[in-house]
Design a protein around this motif. Structure first.
Motif, PDB file in Angstrom:
ATOM      1  N   MET A  91      -4.114  -2.640   0.119  1.00  0.00           N
ATOM      2  CA  MET A  91      -3.165  -1.889  -0.698  1.00  0.00           C
ATOM      3  C   MET A  91      -1.772  -2.504  -0.725  1.00  0.00           C
ATOM      4  O   MET A  91      -0.929  -2.102  -1.536  1.00  0.00           O
ATOM      5  N   ASN A  92      -1.544  -3.506   0.133  1.00  0.00           N
ATOM      6  CA  ASN A  92      -0.216  -4.141   0.165  1.00  0.00           C
ATOM      7  C   ASN A  92      -0.378  -5.649   0.286  1.00  0.00           C
ATOM      8  O   ASN A  92      -1.087  -6.131   1.175  1.00  0.00           O
ATOM      9  N   GLY A  98       6.599  -7.013   3.954  1.00  0.00           N
ATOM     10  CA  GLY A  98       7.559  -5.933   4.116  1.00  0.00           C
ATOM     11  C   GLY A  98       7.334  -4.746   3.203  1.00  0.00           C
ATOM     12  O   GLY A  98       8.088  -3.772   3.258  1.00  0.00           O
ATOM     13  N   VAL A  99       6.300  -4.800   2.372  1.00  0.00           N
ATOM     14  CA  VAL A  99       6.024  -3.698   1.450  1.00  0.00           C
ATOM     15  C   VAL A  99       4.821  -2.917   1.960  1.00  0.00           C
ATOM     16  O   VAL A  99       3.777  -3.488   2.271  1.00  0.00           O
ATOM     17  N   ASN A 100       4.969  -1.595   2.081  1.00  0.00           N
ATOM     18  CA  ASN A 100       3.839  -0.778   2.565  1.00  0.00           C
ATOM     19  C   ASN A 100       3.673   0.528   1.773  1.00  0.00           C
ATOM     20  O   ASN A 100       3.157   1.507   2.287  1.00  0.00           O
ATOM     21  N   THR A 101       4.135   0.494   0.513  1.00  0.00           N
ATOM     22  CA  THR A 101       4.035   1.713  -0.317  1.00  0.00           C
ATOM     23  C   THR A 101       2.626   1.936  -0.859  1.00  0.00           C
ATOM     24  O   THR A 101       2.274   3.048  -1.234  1.00  0.00           O
ATOM     25  N   GLY A 102       1.845   0.871  -0.937  1.00  0.00           N
ATOM     26  CA  GLY A 102       0.496   0.979  -1.505  1.00  0.00           C
ATOM     27  C   GLY A 102       0.454   0.858  -3.013  1.00  0.00           C
ATOM     28  O   GLY A 102      -0.628   0.886  -3.616  1.00  0.00           O
ATOM     29  N   ASN A 103       1.621   0.718  -3.654  1.00  0.00           N
ATOM     30  CA  ASN A 103       1.659   0.651  -5.118  1.00  0.00           C
ATOM     31  C   ASN A 103       0.947  -0.584  -5.672  1.00  0.00           C
ATOM     32  O   ASN A 103       0.355  -0.544  -6.758  1.00  0.00           O
ATOM     33  N   ALA A 147      -3.025  -0.491   6.491  1.00  0.00           N
ATOM     34  CA  ALA A 147      -2.623  -0.223   7.877  1.00  0.00           C
ATOM     35  C   ALA A 147      -1.631   0.921   7.946  1.00  0.00           C
ATOM     36  O   ALA A 147      -1.252   1.373   9.031  1.00  0.00           O
ATOM     37  N   TYR A 148      -1.194   1.390   6.781  1.00  0.00           N
ATOM     38  CA  TYR A 148      -0.200   2.457   6.726  1.00  0.00           C
ATOM     39  C   TYR A 148      -0.837   3.675   6.059  1.00  0.00           C
ATOM     40  O   TYR A 148      -0.782   3.840   4.834  1.00  0.00           O
ATOM     41  N   GLY A 149      -1.488   4.506   6.848  1.00  0.00           N
ATOM     42  CA  GLY A 149      -2.240   5.636   6.313  1.00  0.00           C
ATOM     43  C   GLY A 149      -1.362   6.828   5.981  1.00  0.00           C
ATOM     44  O   GLY A 149      -0.466   7.170   6.750  1.00  0.00           O
TER      45      GLY A 149
END
Length: 454
Positions: free
Chosen positions: A55-56, A60-65, A88-90
């Motif tokens: 998703m990323n 440094g980006v973890n928004t999933g957009n 990794a960022y649920g």
């Protein structure tokens, strides 16, 4: 090993290697790419069954957009592929959003191997189910096309026929019940099929049922279906004609042959648009266009207590009367030519023609069996023909004496036409001999025939 094609998309090469090792023992084809931009050029992309998508992709980006964007792109390119999102960022909101966009499931990193394999297996089962449903829909559409293929056409351009077709075109745009009446052999089923073809239901099935051929004890089973074991010969569940026609058109031919008891059962189904299978208590709603046909005088049957008046009202919102062939001036030779060409091709009798005398014999005949009789007459003539020309003697027309008490012509014109027909048939279409028999000139005979067909 499962015969499935899996693609893993992740910018972390360690993740790609780990998943490839884990999945290669379970699935026949496991491929990986580190950049989602490679999707557009990936070979045989539409043949993939499952994609595991990160998703990323940017540092440094973890928004999933990014993952949601590529999920949408995959669904645009190949909507049948099952996509499992990985991050990794649920977050519950992110998982819900992914599922809304069409993802099959959601996996958190680091993953549990057993759980991941179970998730992939479930996604593959979902993919198989979707594929099977898609194939069934394709088969269903193909079967509908085959069922609706109608190689019989409404032939003719007479005024009375065009008037009927004008009514058909107007009525076809609605869903009202239609009663088609007319003599045997006039083409009532063709009119019913034309109603179906001209309606908004023309991509659905047209189911025809001959009510005269259904025995009373099998009436409910045939029309409403039955459950396995509901009676002696019920060896499996079976849908009835109402269910089979759901969404399309149900044509009930020879409806005047029903007993009063079966009329009551039919009335209930038509009135409520709900049927219950034999052996069941579960009501099944049906959405059909109902067309009925008969050669009986239903109004007289109602007066005689043989047909339910309330059922007649239900099926008779619009009545279409199909004219007999004898009233379709000018259509006899058009139909004869159509069937001649049809049977020439069927029986390999190329170059066969109908001579003038034979055409006149066909036009003079009353055709009590209507279009059906004409069809069989033409087929018989083509089969038995020995030369390239069909003569009056090649058409064996059954001439019945209509001059019996109470069964004679109603007008002078009809009497004259009948006498001319009988004279022509007796003299094998020889106009000179027929004219001599009638005591008129050959030209007068021609003029009278011409006048009767104008």
């Amino acid at each position: 090993m499962t015969d499935a094609k899996i693609l893993v998309i992740d910018d972390n090469k360690s993740v790609l290697s780990a998943l490839e090792i884990l999945l290669q023992f379970e699935y026949k084809s496991v491929q990986t790419i580190s950049n989602p931009n490679q999707i557009s050029s990936f070979p045989n992309f539409t043949e993939i069954d499952i994609i595991l998508l990160d998703m990323n992709f940017s540092a440094g980006v973890n928004t999933g957009n990014e993952g949601l964007y590529w999920l949408r792109e995959i669904k645009k390119k190949a909507g049948h592929i099952s996509v499992i999102m990985m991050t990794a960022y649920g977050a519950i909101e992110l998982a819900v959003e992914a599922l809304k966009e069409g993802a099959s499931d959601f996996i958190l990193k680091p993953w549990n191997n057993e759980r991941l394999l179970t998730t992939v297996k479930s996604a593959y089962e979902l993919r198989k189910t979707k594929k099977e449903v898609s194939q069934l829909k394709e088969k269903e559409n193909h079967l509908k096309q085959l069922i609706n293929q109608n190689k019989n056409y409404i032939i003719g351009n007479s005024k009375v026929l065009n008037s009927v077709l004008d009514i058909v075109r107007k009525v076809a745009k609605t869903d009202v019940n239609v009663l088609v009446t007319g003599e045997n052999g006039t083409g009532k089923e063709l009119i019913a099929r034309e109603l179906h073809k001209s309606s908004a239901r023309n991509h659905e099935v047209f189911i025809s049922v001959d009510m005269g051929s259904i025995s009373e004890n099998l009436f409910e089973s045939e029309l409403f279906g039955h459950l396995k074991g509901s009676f002696t010969d019920a060896k499996e569940n079976r849908a009835g004609k109402f269910e089979a026609a759901n969404g399309g058109t149900l044509f009930l031919d020879e409806i005047g042959n029903l007993s009063l008891q079966t009329q009551a059962k039919l009335l209930s189904a038509i009135q409520n648009r709900v049927i219950v299978r034999v052996g069941s208590n579960t009501p099944i709603p049906v959405n059909i266009r109902l067309i009925c046909a008969t050669n009986c005088n239903l109004d007289q049957m109602v007066a005689d207590g043989l047909f339910r008046e309330d059922l007649l009202y239900r099926i008779n919102t619009i009545r279409v009367e199909v004219p007999p062939l004898r009233e379709r001036e000018g259509d006899i030779l058009i139909l004869a030519d159509f069937y001649l060409n049809k049977f020439i091709n069927k029986y390999g009798k190329q170059g066969l023609k109908i001579n003038q005398a034979a055409q006149e014999k066909l036009m003079a005949y009353n055709w009590p069996g209507n279009v059906r009789e004409l069809l069989h007459t033409m087929e018989r003539a083509v089969i038995l023909s020995e030369g390239n020309v069909l003569k009056p003697t090649d058409f064996l027309l059954e001439v019945k004496n209509s001059l019996t008490m109470g069964n004679g012509p109603d007008t002078l014109e009809e009497m004259e036409r009948l006498m001319i027909t009988n004279a022509l048939n007796k003299n094998d279409g020889n106009y000179s001999a027929a004219a001599e028999q009638l005591g008129i000139s050959r030209q007068t005979l021609y003029n009278k025939l011409k006048k009767s067909t104008e």
